[in-house]
Scaffold this active site. Structure first.
Site, PDB file in Angstrom:
ATOM      1  N   ASP A   1       1.028  -1.273   0.046  1.00 59.56           N
ATOM      2  CA  ASP A   1       0.096  -0.158  -0.078  1.00 59.56           C
ATOM      3  C   ASP A   1       0.858   1.119  -0.140  1.00 59.56           C
ATOM      4  OD1 ASP A   1      -1.659   2.256   1.708  1.00 59.56           O
ATOM      5  OD2 ASP A   1      -3.181   0.856   0.834  1.00 59.56           O
ATOM      6  N   ARG A   2       0.827   2.075  -1.011  1.00 58.87           N
ATOM      7  CA  ARG A   2       1.556   3.449  -1.142  1.00 58.87           C
ATOM      8  C   ARG A   2       1.105   4.298  -0.113  1.00 58.87           C
ATOM      9  NH1 ARG A   2      -0.412  -0.325  -3.694  1.00 58.87           N
ATOM     10  NH2 ARG A   2      -2.423   0.988  -4.635  1.00 58.87           N
ATOM     11  N   THR A   3       0.054   4.600   0.054  1.00 67.09           N
ATOM     12  CA  THR A   3      -0.477   5.486   1.168  1.00 67.09           C
ATOM     13  C   THR A   3       0.136   5.055   2.857  1.00 67.09           C
ATOM     14  OG1 THR A   3      -2.278   6.310   0.398  1.00 67.09           O
ATOM     15  CG2 THR A   3      -2.377   6.139   2.653  1.00 67.09           C
TER      16      THR A   3
ATOM     17  N   CYS B   1      -1.606   5.262 -10.928  1.00 71.40           N
ATOM     18  CA  CYS B   1      -1.570   5.521  -9.419  1.00 71.40           C
ATOM     19  C   CYS B   1      -1.163   6.454  -9.063  1.00 71.40           C
ATOM     20  CB  CYS B   1      -0.996   4.166  -8.766  1.00 71.40           C
ATOM     21  SG  CYS B   1      -1.343   4.478  -7.004  1.00 71.40           S
ATOM     22  N   ASN B   2      -2.064   7.509  -8.490  1.00 74.72           N
ATOM     23  CA  ASN B   2      -1.648   8.960  -8.280  1.00 74.72           C
ATOM     24  C   ASN B   2      -0.560   8.982  -7.382  1.00 74.72           C
ATOM     25  OD1 ASN B   2      -3.328  11.219  -9.463  1.00 74.72           O
ATOM     26  ND2 ASN B   2      -4.374   9.328  -9.476  1.00 74.72           N
ATOM     27  N   THR B   3      -0.717   8.116  -6.277  1.00 80.72           N
ATOM     28  CA  THR B   3       0.096   8.010  -4.955  1.00 80.72           C
ATOM     29  C   THR B   3       1.596   7.546  -5.242  1.00 80.72           C
ATOM     30  OG1 THR B   3      -2.038   7.479  -3.713  1.00 80.72           O
ATOM     31  CG2 THR B   3       0.100   7.314  -2.517  1.00 80.72           C
ATOM     32  N   ALA B   4       1.595   6.603  -6.400  1.00 84.77           N
ATOM     33  CA  ALA B   4       2.721   6.191  -6.830  1.00 84.77           C
ATOM     34  C   ALA B   4       3.711   7.131  -7.153  1.00 84.77           C
ATOM     35  CB  ALA B   4       2.643   4.792  -7.679  1.00 84.77           C
TER      36      ALA B   4
ATOM     37  N   LYS C   1     -12.034   0.041  -3.569  1.00 84.14           N
ATOM     38  CA  LYS C   1     -11.129  -1.188  -3.686  1.00 84.14           C
ATOM     39  C   LYS C   1     -11.871  -2.640  -3.106  1.00 84.14           C
ATOM     40  CE  LYS C   1      -6.759   1.497  -3.257  1.00 84.14           C
ATOM     41  NZ  LYS C   1      -6.087   0.621  -4.415  1.00 84.14           N
TER      42      LYS C   1
ATOM     43  N   CYS D   1      -7.012  10.412  -7.560  1.00 86.97           N
ATOM     44  CA  CYS D   1      -6.786   8.986  -7.264  1.00 86.97           C
ATOM     45  C   CYS D   1      -7.522   7.919  -7.951  1.00 86.97           C
ATOM     46  CB  CYS D   1      -7.455   8.667  -5.871  1.00 86.97           C
ATOM     47  SG  CYS D   1      -7.683   6.930  -5.044  1.00 86.97           S
TER      48      CYS D   1
END
Length: 265
Positions: free
Chosen positions: A65-67, A100-103, A183, A214
């Site tokens: 999980d990136r977050t 994936c924005n967070t990536a 998800k 996201c």
């Protein structure tokens, strides 16, 4: 702008042009990856199968999980992302993208270790935003808590003079609940009202436009509309422009005309 409008604005493909083999670093999450591919296909002005981009997909949901990583609550996903990038490059990918924005917070770590260019998602969004909304000053951002904590959008948008409006703590938890719900398999149509309410809150706080940043929120929204701009649409638009520039350069990466391309070479 709809995917049909994006397609209409793109030059007609030529059989003599050499577009890159695209490698999609997917699985973050799997449904969002499928939505990204759907939009890419719909936005491509193709009259036959052969007019589409050659796309390789590594839909690997094992990436941590990136977050959680960005909040100090989970393992670093960089080794997993690097393995995926190398697998795609070995399979023949010439240009990589991570839906994936967070990536995006990990993109620069990858750039020094990979042999093919990576289209940085957040930079592509910034380029698309300034094209779609020239002169915008205040932008509402709906994203994961990891994306907000990383500062990737704050940094890239500050360079073009855009100030971000973000949810307060309670509203951000509601945004995360939407992301977790999608998800977890909740149909997007059941989450649309709550997503709309989150966008309205940011407009009430002074945002001139709201960005869905996201890919799960993109999957819920199914595209840009009167209530928001969708980062996924902006990246697809930029990706097709990069592919055209690449082809026009006889198969060479167009670094001078494609902001956000990263590579270690």
């Amino acid at each position: 702008m709809s995917t049909a409008q994006v397609a209409a604005s793109r030059p007609e493909p030529s059989a003599a042009r050499r577009s890159p083999v695209l490698g999609v670093m997917g699985g973050m999450g799997p449904a969002a990856t499928a939505e990204f591919l759907r939009r890419l296909i719909e936005a491509t002005p193709a009259g036959r199968d052969q007019d589409h981009l050659h796309v390789l997909v590594d839909n690997d949901p094992s990436v941590p999980d990136r977050t959680a990583a960005l909040l100090g609550e989970g393992p670093d996903p960089t080794p997993y992302l690097l393995t995926m990038a190398r697998r795609l490059a070995a399979a023949g990918a010439q240009l990589l993208v991570m839906p994936c924005n967070t990536a995006s917070a990990f993109a620069t770590r990858l750039a020094d270790e990979i042999s093919v260019p990576l289209l940085r998602w957040d930079a592509a969004v910034a380029a698309g935003l300034t094209r779609r909304r020239p002169g915008i000053a205040r932008l509402g951002l709906l994203a994961t808590s990891g994306t907000l904590a990383s500062g990737v959008y704050q940094q890239v948008l500050a360079r073009v003079g855009v100030e971000l409006v973000v949810p307060d703590a309670a509203a951000q938890e509601r945004v995360m609940a939407l992301i977790r719900a999608r998800k977890g398999g909740v149909p997007g149509r059941q989450l649309l009202t709550d997503l709309h309410d989150a966008a309205v809150d940011l407009r009430s706080a002074g945002a001139q436009e709201v960005l869905l940043a996201c890919t799960e929120l993109s999957d819920i929204a199914q595209g840009s509309g009167p209530g928001w701009l969708d980062a996924m649409d902006l990246v697809v638009e930029r990706l097709l422009l990069v592919a055209d520039a690449w082809a026009a350069s006889d198969g060479r990466p167009p670094f001078s005309t494609a902001p956000g391309l990263l590579t270690g070479e």
